[in-house]
Design a protein around this motif. Structure first.
Motif, PDB file in Angstrom:
ATOM      1  N   GLU A  17       0.841  -1.211   0.000  1.00  0.00           N
ATOM      2  CA  GLU A  17       0.000   0.000   0.000  1.00  0.00           C
ATOM      3  C   GLU A  17       0.877   1.263   0.000  1.00  0.00           C
ATOM      4  OE1 GLU A  17      -3.196  -0.184  -0.490  1.00  0.00           O
ATOM      5  OE2 GLU A  17      -3.594  -2.271  -0.001  1.00  0.00           O
ATOM      6  N   GLU A  50      -4.098   5.733  -0.870  1.00  0.00           N
ATOM      7  CA  GLU A  50      -3.252   4.554  -0.622  1.00  0.00           C
ATOM      8  C   GLU A  50      -2.519   4.679   0.709  1.00  0.00           C
ATOM      9  OE1 GLU A  50      -3.744   2.017  -2.177  1.00  0.00           O
ATOM     10  OE2 GLU A  50      -4.497   2.659  -4.117  1.00  0.00           O
ATOM     11  N   HIS A  53      -4.891   3.583   3.214  1.00  0.00           N
ATOM     12  CA  HIS A  53      -4.992   2.111   3.219  1.00  0.00           C
ATOM     13  C   HIS A  53      -3.841   1.520   4.029  1.00  0.00           C
ATOM     14  CE1 HIS A  53      -7.269   2.031  -0.934  1.00  0.00           C
ATOM     15  NE2 HIS A  53      -7.935   2.656   0.008  1.00  0.00           N
ATOM     16  N   GLU A  94      -3.613  -2.203  -9.742  1.00  0.00           N
ATOM     17  CA  GLU A  94      -4.743  -2.506  -8.856  1.00  0.00           C
ATOM     18  C   GLU A  94      -5.109  -3.995  -8.898  1.00  0.00           C
ATOM     19  OE1 GLU A  94      -5.976  -0.812  -6.478  1.00  0.00           O
ATOM     20  OE2 GLU A  94      -4.901   1.023  -6.948  1.00  0.00           O
ATOM     21  N   VAL A  97      -2.720  -5.607  -6.654  1.00  0.00           N
ATOM     22  CA  VAL A  97      -3.098  -5.376  -5.245  1.00  0.00           C
ATOM     23  C   VAL A  97      -4.266  -6.297  -4.859  1.00  0.00           C
ATOM     24  CG1 VAL A  97      -3.951  -3.694  -3.555  1.00  0.00           C
ATOM     25  CG2 VAL A  97      -2.259  -2.988  -5.238  1.00  0.00           C
ATOM     26  N   GLN A 127     -11.115  -2.967  -3.326  1.00  0.00           N
ATOM     27  CA  GLN A 127     -10.427  -3.335  -4.570  1.00  0.00           C
ATOM     28  C   GLN A 127     -11.392  -3.449  -5.742  1.00  0.00           C
ATOM     29  OE1 GLN A 127      -7.212  -2.361  -3.447  1.00  0.00           O
ATOM     30  NE2 GLN A 127      -7.114  -3.313  -5.454  1.00  0.00           N
ATOM     31  N   GLU A 130     -11.692   0.117  -6.808  1.00  0.00           N
ATOM     32  CA  GLU A 130     -10.470   0.663  -7.419  1.00  0.00           C
ATOM     33  C   GLU A 130     -10.268   0.135  -8.843  1.00  0.00           C
ATOM     34  OE1 GLU A 130      -7.213   1.755  -4.886  1.00  0.00           O
ATOM     35  OE2 GLU A 130      -8.898   3.097  -4.607  1.00  0.00           O
TER      36      GLU A 130
HETATM   37 FE1  FEO Z   1      -4.901   0.226  -1.697  1.00  0.00          FE
HETATM   38 FE2  FEO Z   1      -5.443   0.813  -4.612  1.00  0.00          FE
HETATM   39  O1  FEO Z   1      -4.939  -0.418  -3.366  1.00  0.00           O
END
Ligand code: FEO
Length: 167
Positions: A17, A50, A53, A94, A97, A127, A130
């Motif tokens: 992150e 981010e 996060h 993404e 992630v 997610q 995102e």
């Molecule tokens: Fe925190 Fe966009 O992943």
């Protein structure tokens, strides 16, 4: 108290992150330098998101009696061919992630850590958002094609997609 495996996996995600924040900060700087002000503003906001996060994970780990580790971060890319290529990289990142969050969730099942599993559901939902946002932006860019005035409107429009952090 979290297990050592969960602590290690959460620290890995904290780093991911934090690196996401750096990657988007670098993209914001590139967009700013090319005069894409809306895109720059959007990416500055993404970088902040981010970081939130990362902090949310870090605070959870501490709250559960684990040791949060602040790692060295990889240097992000600094140049892109176009906003389109930049947003393709955002989507790719993404997806990476999301896969990492999924791996983390599967470790919580192995460890029977249902509290961490429950905590991570927020990230699972985030997610989806995102990835959808990156795809929507790429769809808009593809619709515009080489139309310069269309891109001018897109650059203004992307500002309206800035999400106020909900963490
Ligand atoms: Fe925190 Fe966009 O992943």
């Amino acid at each position: 108290m979290v297990s050592q495996n969960i602590e290690k996996a959460l620290n890995k995600q904290i780093r991911i992150e934090a690196e996401s924040s750096q990657i988007y900060l670098s993209m914001a700087c590139w967009a700013e330098s090319k005069g894409f002000e809306g895109v720059a503003e959007f990416m500055f906001a993404q970088a902040d998101e981010e970081r939130e996060h990362m902090l949310k994970l870090l605070k959870y780990l501490i709250e559960r009696g684990g040791n949060a580790v602040i790692s060295e971060l990889s240097k992000p890319a600094t140049g892109f061919n176009s906003p389109k290529q930049m947003f393709e990289e955002v989507l790719e990142h993404e997806i990476f992630v999301s896969n990492s969050i999924n791996d983390l969730v599967s470790i919580t099942f192995e460890e029977k850590d249902f509290a961490t599993n429950n905590f991570l559901q927020w990230y699972v939902a985030e997610q989806i958002e995102e990835e959808a946002t990156a795809r929507t932006i790429l769809d808009k860019i593809n619709l515009i094609g080489d139309d310069k005035s269309g891109f001018y409107l897109f650059d203004k429009d992307v500002r309206s997609m800035i999400v106020v952090p909900s963490v």
